[in-house]
Scaffold this active site. Sequence first.
Site, PDB file in Angstrom:
ATOM      1  N   HIS A   1      21.919  29.058  67.695  1.00 38.10           N
ATOM      2  CA  HIS A   1      22.889  28.195  67.021  1.00 38.10           C
ATOM      3  C   HIS A   1      24.030  27.879  67.991  1.00 38.10           C
ATOM      4  O   HIS A   1      24.631  28.786  68.580  1.00 38.10           O
ATOM      5  CB  HIS A   1      23.408  28.876  65.762  1.00 38.10           C
ATOM      6  CG  HIS A   1      22.376  28.971  64.674  1.00 38.10           C
ATOM      7  ND1 HIS A   1      21.901  27.864  64.022  1.00 38.10           N
ATOM      8  CD2 HIS A   1      21.725  30.032  64.131  1.00 38.10           C
ATOM      9  CE1 HIS A   1      21.006  28.243  63.118  1.00 38.10           C
ATOM     10  NE2 HIS A   1      20.878  29.542  63.178  1.00 38.10           N
TER      11      HIS A   1
ATOM     12  N   ASP B   1      23.184  33.466  47.298  1.00 34.07           N
ATOM     13  CA  ASP B   1      24.282  32.509  47.336  1.00 34.07           C
ATOM     14  C   ASP B   1      23.951  31.332  46.433  1.00 34.07           C
ATOM     15  O   ASP B   1      23.254  31.491  45.428  1.00 34.07           O
ATOM     16  CB  ASP B   1      24.546  32.069  48.777  1.00 34.07           C
ATOM     17  CG  ASP B   1      23.375  31.305  49.403  1.00 34.07           C
ATOM     18  OD1 ASP B   1      22.306  31.201  48.750  1.00 34.07           O
ATOM     19  OD2 ASP B   1      23.530  30.786  50.521  1.00 34.07           O
TER      20      ASP B   1
END
Length: 416
Positions: free
Chosen positions: A75, A300
């Site tokens: 990332h 989540d």
Amino acid sequence: METSIRTSTPILNEKNDLDFAQVELPANPVRESAEFAYLKTDVVQIDDEGVSIAANYISQKLQSESYTPRTWRTHPVHILPHEPHSPNDPWNKAVLDWIFLISALNFSFWSEKEGRSDRYGVEWQASWESDEKKVWTGYWSLVAALNKALQNGLPITDPAFYSSETLCPDSLIESIFAPAAQCSETIPLLQERIAVMREVGFILTNGFGGSYQGLLDEFQRRHDGQGTAIDLVKLVVDSFPSFRDEVYLEGRKVCIWKRAQILVADTWAAFYPDLAITSIHPLFPGERGPVIQDLTMFADYRVPQILHHLRILSYPASLEKTLREGRYLEPGSREEISLRAASIVSVERVRQEIIKMVDSNGDKAAGKGAAEDVSSVLIDFFLWDLAKRLERGEEKIEGIETSGILPAHRTRSIWY
């Protein structure tokens, strides 16, 4: 340390017709809590056929994309530790503090202006190597804000700094999270984020020598160097109230522990060794290794969305209507608990399906690596990344039947 329990049907006997082989399950309260909450709420349902089809799809994608714990390092705005690891390396100590604060503040990034250019975002570089500017949204807005502050010389990830109202006043924190010029939103739950920073910074500074490294040292001291992932999660939950993601349902405590588990998982992934050099994890060197399989997925609002899209989860018409209309789900409501619990249970089922593929077909069906390499953590990482790529229009799921993508559920909470 708690011992493992043995069971032949690890996930929800009452709703699971799959005859799983006997496996060792660690004493992670999140698993048991999710099973209980899934049955008791009885809102979101898990489709066993969807689990089987999606497990095959996910395993193939993990193989074709060479998706491993080392993917964390790819990332572009992550801060990477030095290799080989040295416990005395000040850079790696700073990386650990960065990971800790990111996890402490990793909650509630959904926007009231989803899909619009004026939603909350932070302008920063496209990567550490690029000067090109980009507006980062969602979770990445947090990463970009902290990275920009560090780049500007503010020691924002130092617990002694951000715990101090004198060194780091509220106004400074507010400026760090300032939105990009075109944004009409500010970061959600700013005051709650400030309170979390004060709390965790104070506890690290006064209880663990002022750093996440100090907490890790204490963790391994308590476990004679043999500490595992779930041992560390429990220490974090016990030590920091703002990581104590729990709710009571019908008089029973339900542990979900999203941010505590993702803190440990990100720590594991960031420092995951190059297996061509060593198989010993530098932060979990015990003979059982990190045992990341101890952990569940991180419940989540984004992963349930992709689980429904993959037809792993199904919703009653009333919940679909709530989501489509963008109506708020109260924290601790039956629908909200059901969404999170069903997500945990369903990913555990996907994991078991992939393990069966590995055991029965080896490399042909599920990619290289033994069954013990299959974890809910890696599945979660993949699903979250997939959801973001779908959101940006960069990818479309092909080869299997999917449901239309529903909006993510709207719950404002510090827990996720």
